[in-house]
Design a protein around this motif. Structure first.
Motif, PDB file in Angstrom:
ATOM      1  N   ALA A  14      26.361   6.784   0.416  1.00  0.00           N
ATOM      2  CA  ALA A  14      27.416   7.790   0.252  1.00  0.00           C
ATOM      3  C   ALA A  14      27.890   7.952  -1.198  1.00  0.00           C
ATOM      4  O   ALA A  14      28.001   9.086  -1.681  1.00  0.00           O
ATOM      5  N   PRO A  15      28.170   6.861  -1.930  1.00  0.00           N
ATOM      6  CA  PRO A  15      28.632   7.053  -3.318  1.00  0.00           C
ATOM      7  C   PRO A  15      27.580   7.719  -4.204  1.00  0.00           C
ATOM      8  O   PRO A  15      27.901   8.548  -5.053  1.00  0.00           O
ATOM      9  N   LEU A  20      25.421  12.499  -7.031  1.00  0.00           N
ATOM     10  CA  LEU A  20      24.336  13.464  -7.205  1.00  0.00           C
ATOM     11  C   LEU A  20      24.802  14.879  -6.888  1.00  0.00           C
ATOM     12  O   LEU A  20      24.431  15.835  -7.575  1.00  0.00           O
ATOM     13  N   THR A  21      25.617  15.010  -5.856  1.00  0.00           N
ATOM     14  CA  THR A  21      26.161  16.318  -5.486  1.00  0.00           C
ATOM     15  C   THR A  21      27.000  16.879  -6.627  1.00  0.00           C
ATOM     16  O   THR A  21      26.890  18.055  -6.986  1.00  0.00           O
ATOM     17  N   PHE A  22      27.828  16.032  -7.215  1.00  0.00           N
ATOM     18  CA  PHE A  22      28.675  16.443  -8.335  1.00  0.00           C
ATOM     19  C   PHE A  22      27.817  16.899  -9.517  1.00  0.00           C
ATOM     20  O   PHE A  22      28.068  17.947 -10.111  1.00  0.00           O
ATOM     21  N   ARG A  23      26.798  16.121  -9.858  1.00  0.00           N
ATOM     22  CA  ARG A  23      25.933  16.465 -10.991  1.00  0.00           C
ATOM     23  C   ARG A  23      25.153  17.761 -10.726  1.00  0.00           C
ATOM     24  O   ARG A  23      24.978  18.571 -11.632  1.00  0.00           O
TER      25      ARG A  23
END
Length: 86
Positions: A14-15, A20-23
């Motif tokens: 999850a972290p 990765l989603t943020f980037r």
């Protein structure tokens, strides 16, 4: 002509997924495309991700020193002597 691709289902903690989603969002691409690009870039670098299960970058840098035929500096020479003594 486009190369064939292989589909693979992977598990991401999850972290890591959130990071990765943020980037990906920051770059303006989909998460899938961002991960694919990262993997392609990593595979194209010519360097193995690990050597026989070793992933610590400090150890991998020492392995590179021992394998290279190039001239080494005084600090690297001490590391090489230590490695070769084992």
């Amino acid at each position: 002509m486009q190369e064939s691709s292989t589909r693979k289902l992977i598990d991401i903690k999850a972290p890591v997924f959130r990071a990765l989603t943020f980037r990906a969002r920051k770059k303006g691409v989909s998460l899938k495309r961002y991960i694919e690009d990262l993997l392609e870039e990593s595979a194209g670098s010519g360097e193995p991700a690990s050597v026989d299960g070793v992933t610590d970058h400090r150890i991998l840098s020492l392995i590179g020193i021992a394998k290279s035929g190039s001239a080494v500096g005084p600090d690297d020479d001490e590391k090489l002597d230590y490695i070769m003594s084992k």
